[in-house]
Design a protein around this motif. Sequence first.
Motif, PDB file in Angstrom:
ATOM      1  N   THR A  13     -12.031   1.115   6.307  1.00 58.90           N
ATOM      2  CA  THR A  13     -11.260  -0.089   6.015  1.00 58.90           C
ATOM      3  C   THR A  13      -9.788   0.216   6.194  1.00 58.90           C
ATOM      4  O   THR A  13      -9.275   1.208   5.674  1.00 58.90           O
ATOM      5  CB  THR A  13     -11.528  -0.567   4.575  1.00 58.90           C
ATOM      6  OG1 THR A  13     -12.926  -0.796   4.426  1.00 58.90           O
ATOM      7  CG2 THR A  13     -10.775  -1.855   4.278  1.00 58.90           C
ATOM      8  N   TYR A  14      -9.103  -0.648   6.939  1.00 60.86           N
ATOM      9  CA  TYR A  14      -7.673  -0.520   7.182  1.00 60.86           C
ATOM     10  C   TYR A  14      -6.976  -1.743   6.611  1.00 60.86           C
ATOM     11  O   TYR A  14      -7.516  -2.850   6.659  1.00 60.86           O
ATOM     12  CB  TYR A  14      -7.366  -0.434   8.684  1.00 60.86           C
ATOM     13  CG  TYR A  14      -7.958   0.774   9.359  1.00 60.86           C
ATOM     14  CD1 TYR A  14      -7.310   1.994   9.309  1.00 60.86           C
ATOM     15  CD2 TYR A  14      -9.159   0.695  10.046  1.00 60.86           C
ATOM     16  CE1 TYR A  14      -7.847   3.111   9.932  1.00 60.86           C
ATOM     17  CE2 TYR A  14      -9.707   1.801  10.670  1.00 60.86           C
ATOM     18  CZ  TYR A  14      -9.036   3.002  10.606  1.00 60.86           C
ATOM     19  OH  TYR A  14      -9.570   4.106  11.220  1.00 60.86           O
ATOM     20  N   GLU A  15      -5.764  -1.556   6.097  1.00 60.57           N
ATOM     21  CA  GLU A  15      -4.970  -2.680   5.630  1.00 60.57           C
ATOM     22  C   GLU A  15      -3.725  -2.771   6.494  1.00 60.57           C
ATOM     23  O   GLU A  15      -2.921  -1.846   6.552  1.00 60.57           O
ATOM     24  CB  GLU A  15      -4.586  -2.516   4.161  1.00 60.57           C
ATOM     25  CG  GLU A  15      -3.912  -3.736   3.598  1.00 60.57           C
ATOM     26  CD  GLU A  15      -3.724  -3.677   2.099  1.00 60.57           C
ATOM     27  OE1 GLU A  15      -2.914  -4.469   1.598  1.00 60.57           O
ATOM     28  OE2 GLU A  15      -4.368  -2.850   1.427  1.00 60.57           O
ATOM     29  N   ILE A  16      -3.579  -3.900   7.177  1.00 68.28           N
ATOM     30  CA  ILE A  16      -2.447  -4.125   8.065  1.00 68.28           C
ATOM     31  C   ILE A  16      -1.878  -5.497   7.741  1.00 68.28           C
ATOM     32  O   ILE A  16      -2.580  -6.509   7.841  1.00 68.28           O
ATOM     33  CB  ILE A  16      -2.868  -4.072   9.549  1.00 68.28           C
ATOM     34  CG1 ILE A  16      -3.516  -2.721   9.877  1.00 68.28           C
ATOM     35  CG2 ILE A  16      -1.677  -4.334  10.455  1.00 68.28           C
ATOM     36  CD1 ILE A  16      -4.147  -2.661  11.245  1.00 68.28           C
ATOM     37  N   GLY A  17      -0.606  -5.551   7.362  1.00 65.52           N
ATOM     38  CA  GLY A  17       0.037  -6.832   7.074  1.00 65.52           C
ATOM     39  C   GLY A  17      -0.659  -7.613   5.979  1.00 65.52           C
ATOM     40  O   GLY A  17      -0.879  -8.808   6.122  1.00 65.52           O
ATOM     41  N   TYR A  21      -9.117  -4.949   7.200  1.00 66.31           N
ATOM     42  CA  TYR A  21     -10.011  -4.940   8.351  1.00 66.31           C
ATOM     43  C   TYR A  21     -11.030  -3.827   8.156  1.00 66.31           C
ATOM     44  O   TYR A  21     -10.663  -2.703   7.843  1.00 66.31           O
ATOM     45  CB  TYR A  21      -9.237  -4.701   9.650  1.00 66.31           C
ATOM     46  CG  TYR A  21      -8.207  -5.766   9.944  1.00 66.31           C
ATOM     47  CD1 TYR A  21      -8.552  -6.881  10.688  1.00 66.31           C
ATOM     48  CD2 TYR A  21      -6.902  -5.646   9.481  1.00 66.31           C
ATOM     49  CE1 TYR A  21      -7.615  -7.870  10.968  1.00 66.31           C
ATOM     50  CE2 TYR A  21      -5.956  -6.626   9.749  1.00 66.31           C
ATOM     51  CZ  TYR A  21      -6.325  -7.733  10.489  1.00 66.31           C
ATOM     52  OH  TYR A  21      -5.401  -8.701  10.754  1.00 66.31           O
ATOM     53  N   THR A  22     -12.279  -4.149   8.345  1.00 60.90           N
ATOM     54  CA  THR A  22     -13.342  -3.158   8.249  1.00 60.90           C
ATOM     55  C   THR A  22     -13.813  -2.835   9.663  1.00 60.90           C
ATOM     56  O   THR A  22     -14.165  -3.727  10.424  1.00 60.90           O
ATOM     57  CB  THR A  22     -14.520  -3.687   7.417  1.00 60.90           C
ATOM     58  OG1 THR A  22     -14.039  -4.025   6.115  1.00 60.90           O
ATOM     59  CG2 THR A  22     -15.614  -2.642   7.298  1.00 60.90           C
TER      60      THR A  22
END
Length: 50
Positions: A13-17, A21-22
């Motif tokens: 899992t990424y956190e952007i802005g 997002y997985t």
Amino acid sequence: MVQDEKKRQNVTTYEIGNKKYTVITKCIENAQNIDKLYDLICKYAISQIN
């Protein structure tokens, strides 16, 4: 066979802005048409940026 596929799956899992997002990746053997897969992934990524 299904159990073997699950062992090769990676979920990140990424956190952007402030959006999360997985990304699920799987390793497969005997991949065919790597160029088509690469193009598909690039087109998807560009569509999400726009």
